[in-house]
Design a protein around this motif. Structure first.
Motif, PDB file in Angstrom:
ATOM      1  N   SER A  78      -4.152 115.879 -66.115  1.00  0.00           N
ATOM      2  CA  SER A  78      -5.084 116.797 -65.477  1.00  0.00           C
ATOM      3  C   SER A  78      -5.057 116.629 -63.955  1.00  0.00           C
ATOM      4  CB  SER A  78      -6.501 116.524 -65.987  1.00  0.00           C
ATOM      5  OG  SER A  78      -7.446 117.235 -65.208  1.00  0.00           O
ATOM      6  N   PRO A  79      -5.158 117.733 -63.204  1.00  0.00           N
ATOM      7  CA  PRO A  79      -5.240 117.642 -61.735  1.00  0.00           C
ATOM      8  C   PRO A  79      -6.461 116.853 -61.260  1.00  0.00           C
ATOM      9  CG  PRO A  79      -4.751 119.891 -62.399  1.00  0.00           C
ATOM     10  CD  PRO A  79      -5.054 119.124 -63.656  1.00  0.00           C
ATOM     11  N   ARG A  80      -7.439 116.651 -62.140  1.00  0.00           N
ATOM     12  CA  ARG A  80      -8.614 115.856 -61.750  1.00  0.00           C
ATOM     13  C   ARG A  80      -8.251 114.400 -61.488  1.00  0.00           C
ATOM     14  NH1 ARG A  80     -12.547 117.222 -66.586  1.00  0.00           N
ATOM     15  NH2 ARG A  80     -10.661 116.476 -67.556  1.00  0.00           N
ATOM     16  N   SER A 130       5.629 108.698 -51.385  1.00  0.00           N
ATOM     17  CA  SER A 130       4.644 108.827 -52.454  1.00  0.00           C
ATOM     18  C   SER A 130       3.333 109.425 -51.944  1.00  0.00           C
ATOM     19  CB  SER A 130       4.400 107.453 -53.093  1.00  0.00           C
ATOM     20  OG  SER A 130       3.468 107.541 -54.123  1.00  0.00           O
ATOM     21  N   ILE A 131       2.898 108.987 -50.769  1.00  0.00           N
ATOM     22  CA  ILE A 131       1.681 109.544 -50.160  1.00  0.00           C
ATOM     23  C   ILE A 131       1.889 111.023 -49.843  1.00  0.00           C
ATOM     24  CG2 ILE A 131       0.215 109.486 -48.095  1.00  0.00           C
ATOM     25  CD1 ILE A 131       0.613 106.404 -48.133  1.00  0.00           C
ATOM     26  N   PHE A 132       3.066 111.374 -49.309  1.00  0.00           N
ATOM     27  CA  PHE A 132       3.372 112.772 -48.987  1.00  0.00           C
ATOM     28  C   PHE A 132       3.394 113.633 -50.254  1.00  0.00           C
ATOM     29  CE2 PHE A 132       6.610 116.130 -48.466  1.00  0.00           C
ATOM     30  CZ  PHE A 132       5.967 116.895 -47.509  1.00  0.00           C
ATOM     31  N   ILE A 133       4.004 113.128 -51.314  1.00  0.00           N
ATOM     32  CA  ILE A 133       4.075 113.884 -52.565  1.00  0.00           C
ATOM     33  C   ILE A 133       2.682 114.137 -53.124  1.00  0.00           C
ATOM     34  CG2 ILE A 133       4.858 113.773 -54.970  1.00  0.00           C
ATOM     35  CD1 ILE A 133       7.330 112.215 -53.857  1.00  0.00           C
ATOM     36  N   SER A 134       1.828 113.134 -53.070  1.00  0.00           N
ATOM     37  CA  SER A 134       0.464 113.352 -53.582  1.00  0.00           C
ATOM     38  C   SER A 134      -0.313 114.306 -52.679  1.00  0.00           C
ATOM     39  CB  SER A 134      -0.290 112.028 -53.750  1.00  0.00           C
ATOM     40  OG  SER A 134      -0.551 111.424 -52.520  1.00  0.00           O
ATOM     41  N   TRP A 135      -0.064 114.259 -51.379  1.00  0.00           N
ATOM     42  CA  TRP A 135      -0.701 115.207 -50.467  1.00  0.00           C
ATOM     43  C   TRP A 135      -0.247 116.636 -50.784  1.00  0.00           C
ATOM     44  CZ3 TRP A 135       1.456 118.408 -46.657  1.00  0.00           C
ATOM     45  CH2 TRP A 135       0.532 119.048 -45.832  1.00  0.00           C
ATOM     46  N   ALA A 137       0.857 117.692 -53.643  1.00  0.00           N
ATOM     47  CA  ALA A 137       0.297 118.074 -54.945  1.00  0.00           C
ATOM     48  C   ALA A 137      -1.139 118.553 -54.783  1.00  0.00           C
ATOM     49  CB  ALA A 137       0.354 116.897 -55.912  1.00  0.00           C
ATOM     50  N   ASP A 138      -1.828 117.965 -53.828  1.00  0.00           N
ATOM     51  CA  ASP A 138      -3.226 118.329 -53.580  1.00  0.00           C
ATOM     52  C   ASP A 138      -3.337 119.643 -52.807  1.00  0.00           C
ATOM     53  OD1 ASP A 138      -5.959 117.827 -53.835  1.00  0.00           O
ATOM     54  OD2 ASP A 138      -6.059 116.830 -51.885  1.00  0.00           O
ATOM     55  N   HIS A 139      -2.393 119.889 -51.884  1.00  0.00           N
ATOM     56  CA  HIS A 139      -2.482 121.056 -50.995  1.00  0.00           C
ATOM     57  C   HIS A 139      -1.442 122.136 -51.312  1.00  0.00           C
ATOM     58  CE1 HIS A 139      -4.527 117.947 -48.638  1.00  0.00           C
ATOM     59  NE2 HIS A 139      -5.286 118.949 -48.258  1.00  0.00           N
ATOM     60  N   GLY A 140      -0.604 121.921 -52.279  1.00  0.00           N
ATOM     61  CA  GLY A 140       0.457 122.890 -52.538  1.00  0.00           C
ATOM     62  C   GLY A 140       0.303 123.529 -53.820  1.00  0.00           C
TER      63      GLY A 140
END
Length: 140
Positions: A78-80, A130-135, A137-140
């Motif tokens: 889940s995106p949560r 990894s930080i960029f990928i999660s960012w 995922a959150d904003h893309g």
């Protein structure tokens, strides 16, 4: 992004065994390569509480986050869960900070020679990716 994240599943273990730094009391006797794994081996023998913390920060946190992001990319999580994954990445970045701090302290010790090795850049790059990928995922 999903394939870059999957690449981290291979790159993290390489970074754990890659030399982070080379250190010697006196450089004329040769320098010892220190990796995440050799550092952890020493810590497990000398300081169990610190070994547990560093193992979590260097191994568990970044790898669990990478697996979580992969599950998120393939809609198996889940995106949560994304805020928790972001916090895992921040914990992993704390490990890079600790390594850099140890290098600065060792260099200031006087008779100790410390050279940064390619593994520190690889490990730092993996954490930042990894930080960029999660960012993303959150904003893309």
């Amino acid at each position: 992004m999903r394939y870059l994240n999957l690449a981290l599943l291979v790159l993290f273990p390489i970074a754990w065994f890659a030399p982070l730094m080379r250190a010697a009391l006196l450089p004329i006797f040769g320098m010892t390569e220190i990796s995440v794994m050799t550092g952890l081996q020493s810590l497990w023998q000398s300081d169990l509480p610190l070994a547990l913390v560093v193992t979590f920060l260097a191994i568990f946190a970044p790898y669990a986050k990478t697996i979580g992001l992969a599950l998120l990319h393939w809609q198996l999580l889940s995106p949560r869960a994304l805020p928790a994954l972001r916090h895992m990445g921040k914990l992993a970045m704390a490990d890079v900070f600790l390594i850099a701090l140890y290098i600065v302290i060792a260099k200031g010790a006087g008779h100790v020679t410390v050279d940064v090795a390619w593994g520190l850049y690889l490990f730092t790059g993996c954490i930042l990716a990894s930080i960029f990928i999660s960012w993303r995922a959150d904003h893309g």
